[in-house]
Design a protein around this motif. Sequence first.
Motif, short mmCIF file in Angstrom:
data_model
loop_
_atom_site.label_atom_id
_atom_site.label_comp_id
_atom_site.label_asym_id
_atom_site.label_seq_id
_atom_site.Cartn_x
_atom_site.Cartn_y
_atom_site.Cartn_z
N GLU A 185 -53.98 -6.82 27.17
CA GLU A 185 -54.13 -8.09 27.88
C GLU A 185 -53.32 -8.17 29.17
OE1 GLU A 185 -53.44 -11.30 25.13
OE2 GLU A 185 -54.74 -10.39 23.60
N HIS A 209 -60.94 -14.00 22.41
CA HIS A 209 -59.66 -14.18 23.12
C HIS A 209 -59.54 -13.16 24.25
CE1 HIS A 209 -55.43 -14.79 23.91
NE2 HIS A 209 -55.19 -13.51 23.64
N LYS A 210 -59.96 -11.92 24.00
CA LYS A 210 -59.90 -10.89 25.04
C LYS A 210 -60.74 -11.29 26.25
CE LYS A 210 -57.49 -7.86 22.57
NZ LYS A 210 -56.10 -7.47 22.90
N VAL A 213 -58.93 -13.91 28.18
CA VAL A 213 -57.85 -13.32 28.99
C VAL A 213 -58.42 -12.68 30.25
CG1 VAL A 213 -56.11 -11.49 29.05
CG2 VAL A 213 -56.31 -12.97 27.03
#
Length: 290
Positions: A185, A209-210, A213
């Motif tokens: 990340e 979530h990746k 980010v």
Amino acid sequence: MRLGLHISNFTWPEGAPRLGAVLADIASSADEAGFERISVMDHLWQIGVIGPPEQDMLEAYTTLGFLAAHTKNAKLLTLVTGVVYREPGLLAKAVTTLDVLSGGRAMLGIGAAWNEEESRGLGLPFPPTKERFERLEEALRVCKQMFAGDETAFEGRHYTLTRTLNSPQPLSRPHLPILIGGGGEKKTLRLVAQYADACNLFPGPDVQHKLDVLKQHCDDVGRDYDEIEKTVLYNFDLGEKGERVGETVEGLRRLHELGFTVGHGGLRNAWDTRQFEIFAKEIVPAAEAF
């Protein structure tokens, strides 16, 4: 949704004497079945999640050149090249050569490298993580410069090139695409936002979530998040006679809904080219409809 075939296992029933012939059949079958791209690992030993290091493994760019001769449409790349395995000037030249000889079908897949055992075993450099990421960023800058035809000298902390001549230039338009593999990340996804045309992530509970980010990194550097191709590693297990087609399609659908535009992975028993008949009939039409 577009689909890619990742060939990571070369230990097939007939062994090394028939490896070339079987690989040629796999490549041509994948091309005809509708795989939009074909990749190989950039490893010299087999990796632990697939098998012991003694299993058959082929050098990546020699293999991609072979695949270029046995395909007509599929893009060709590594998932992914370890930056410390080749000096960036040589890497840019190798990928450009693949692009020219394949008629504009090459992509550069690259990452920071991770296989210390393989590197130490064969005498390849394997500096600490911080340095590998510094080298990755410099290599990305060198490759983009050489792909663009800029011959200006490059002076970095780790690489010095006095003339970045790259003739002939790549055929890919508008430019030879770059994919960065990995989901780190702080560093990897920042480099995607800053330098890459595509990312490659692993599916899992944190994949949304990746992507979030990555979007934040794009906002930070002023990059359009939507112009980055989102690729996800997704292995295709259709079953012996296609009994798992439904769950394969549903898995791809869920990933597409998250924003992935390419599902890219291995095909179980790819050496049995009947698998490609099932793929062409059942998976490709379904994915195209997403």
